[in-house]
Enzyme design. Structure first.
Site, PDB file in Angstrom:
ATOM      1  N   ARG A  71       0.734  -1.065  -0.197  1.00 45.32           N
ATOM      2  CA  ARG A  71       0.065  -0.013   0.068  1.00 45.32           C
ATOM      3  C   ARG A  71       0.808   1.091   0.043  1.00 45.32           C
ATOM      4  NH1 ARG A  71      -2.776  -0.800   5.552  1.00 45.32           N
ATOM      5  NH2 ARG A  71      -0.669  -1.453   5.826  1.00 45.32           N
ATOM      6  N   GLN A 119       4.672  24.619  20.556  1.00 44.09           N
ATOM      7  CA  GLN A 119       4.523  24.924  19.018  1.00 44.09           C
ATOM      8  C   GLN A 119       5.102  24.087  18.010  1.00 44.09           C
ATOM      9  OE1 GLN A 119       5.434  29.921  20.126  1.00 44.09           O
ATOM     10  NE2 GLN A 119       6.686  29.031  18.658  1.00 44.09           N
ATOM     11  N   ARG A 140      18.060  30.581   6.000  1.00 44.05           N
ATOM     12  CA  ARG A 140      17.611  31.014   7.165  1.00 44.05           C
ATOM     13  C   ARG A 140      18.278  30.824   8.500  1.00 44.05           C
ATOM     14  NH1 ARG A 140      11.889  31.502   6.430  1.00 44.05           N
ATOM     15  NH2 ARG A 140      11.102  31.118   4.240  1.00 44.05           N
ATOM     16  N   HIS A 163      19.324  31.348  14.199  1.00 43.77           N
ATOM     17  CA  HIS A 163      18.507  31.826  15.283  1.00 43.77           C
ATOM     18  C   HIS A 163      18.604  30.831  16.486  1.00 43.77           C
ATOM     19  CE1 HIS A 163      16.182  32.603  11.523  1.00 43.77           C
ATOM     20  NE2 HIS A 163      16.841  33.702  11.868  1.00 43.77           N
ATOM     21  N   LYS A 182      14.351  22.308  19.614  1.00 39.83           N
ATOM     22  CA  LYS A 182      13.558  22.222  18.418  1.00 39.83           C
ATOM     23  C   LYS A 182      13.730  20.778  17.816  1.00 39.83           C
ATOM     24  CE  LYS A 182      14.404  27.146  17.058  1.00 39.83           C
ATOM     25  NZ  LYS A 182      14.981  27.726  16.057  1.00 39.83           N
ATOM     26  N   HIS A 236      20.485  27.637  15.530  1.00 37.82           N
ATOM     27  CA  HIS A 236      19.933  26.735  14.311  1.00 37.82           C
ATOM     28  C   HIS A 236      19.713  27.695  13.018  1.00 37.82           C
ATOM     29  CE1 HIS A 236      16.563  24.972  11.893  1.00 37.82           C
ATOM     30  NE2 HIS A 236      17.354  24.055  11.991  1.00 37.82           N
ATOM     31  N   TYR A 282       8.775  22.417  12.230  1.00 40.71           N
ATOM     32  CA  TYR A 282       9.740  22.612  13.710  1.00 40.71           C
ATOM     33  C   TYR A 282       8.826  22.274  14.921  1.00 40.71           C
ATOM     34  CZ  TYR A 282      12.492  26.062  10.716  1.00 40.71           C
ATOM     35  OH  TYR A 282      13.157  26.533   9.642  1.00 40.71           O
ATOM     36  N   ASP A 290      18.725  38.492   9.314  1.00 41.80           N
ATOM     37  CA  ASP A 290      19.790  37.476   9.423  1.00 41.80           C
ATOM     38  C   ASP A 290      21.195  37.808   8.871  1.00 41.80           C
ATOM     39  OD1 ASP A 290      18.069  35.624  10.643  1.00 41.80           O
ATOM     40  OD2 ASP A 290      17.854  34.639   8.785  1.00 41.80           O
TER      41      ASP A 290
END
Length: 175
Positions: free
Chosen positions: A23, A46, A59, A62, A72, A119, A132, A168
């Protein structure tokens, strides 16, 4: 699920093991018990997603300062990314060391990033989507970052960024 701790203490590469039949497949991406057995945080408040249209989009880097530091759990649900973590913990013997991992929707890998790590990621394909799970609520006054090309890290990104935010691009050097 297969859990592999990396050379940066607390950073784990998690490889789901799909069950495949005629399947298709079924894959478990989160198991509280298995994560807790490895001593990992299992409460996430979150779930966020980023979508990047162009290959080469960068990105990050952070993170949130204490007492709002985040754990995370990152996965790539469409496309491919080069995912980077940098140890920002002040008393860590591996402070400013980085690791990079290729996460794709095909390999289904996830990266567990503990508190105290910056990250960032660079997209390796067009139309990339990243998921995330985050352990802390976003707290604007605790949000900070580090420059992607800071000489303190010397991160070997796959290519020059094709797109990134002004924020950034303008983080100050860490030293």
């Amino acid at each position: 699920m297969r859990f592999t701790e990396t050379e940066l203490k607390g950073v784990w590469l998690i490889e789901p093991t799909p069950m495949v039949d005629d399947r298709g497949s079924f894959t478990r991406f989160f198991c509280e018990k298995e994560m807790a057995d490895c001593g990992l945080v299992t409460r996430f408040v979150q779930h966020s997603r980023s979508c990047s249209t162009a290959k080469g989009t960068l990105r990050g880097l952070h993170y949130q300062r204490e007492p709002y530091a985040e754990v995370k759990l990152v996965s790539c649900v469409r496309g491919a990314i080069f995912d980077v973590v940098v140890d920002m913990r002040p008393n860590s013997p591996t402070r400013y060391r980085w690791l990079g991992f290729e996460l794709t929707h095909e390999n289904r890998r996830q990266l567990y990033i503990p508190a105290g790590f910056a990250h960032g990621l660079q997209t390796l394909t067009d139309d990339t989507e990243v998921s995330y799970l985050i352990s802390q609520f976003y707290t604007p006054h605790a949000s900070t970052g580090a420059r992607y090309n800071d000489p303190a890290f010397s991160i070997d990104w796959p290519e020059s960024p094709t797109a990134m935010s002004e924020r950034d691009r303008s983080w100050p050097p860490v030293r």
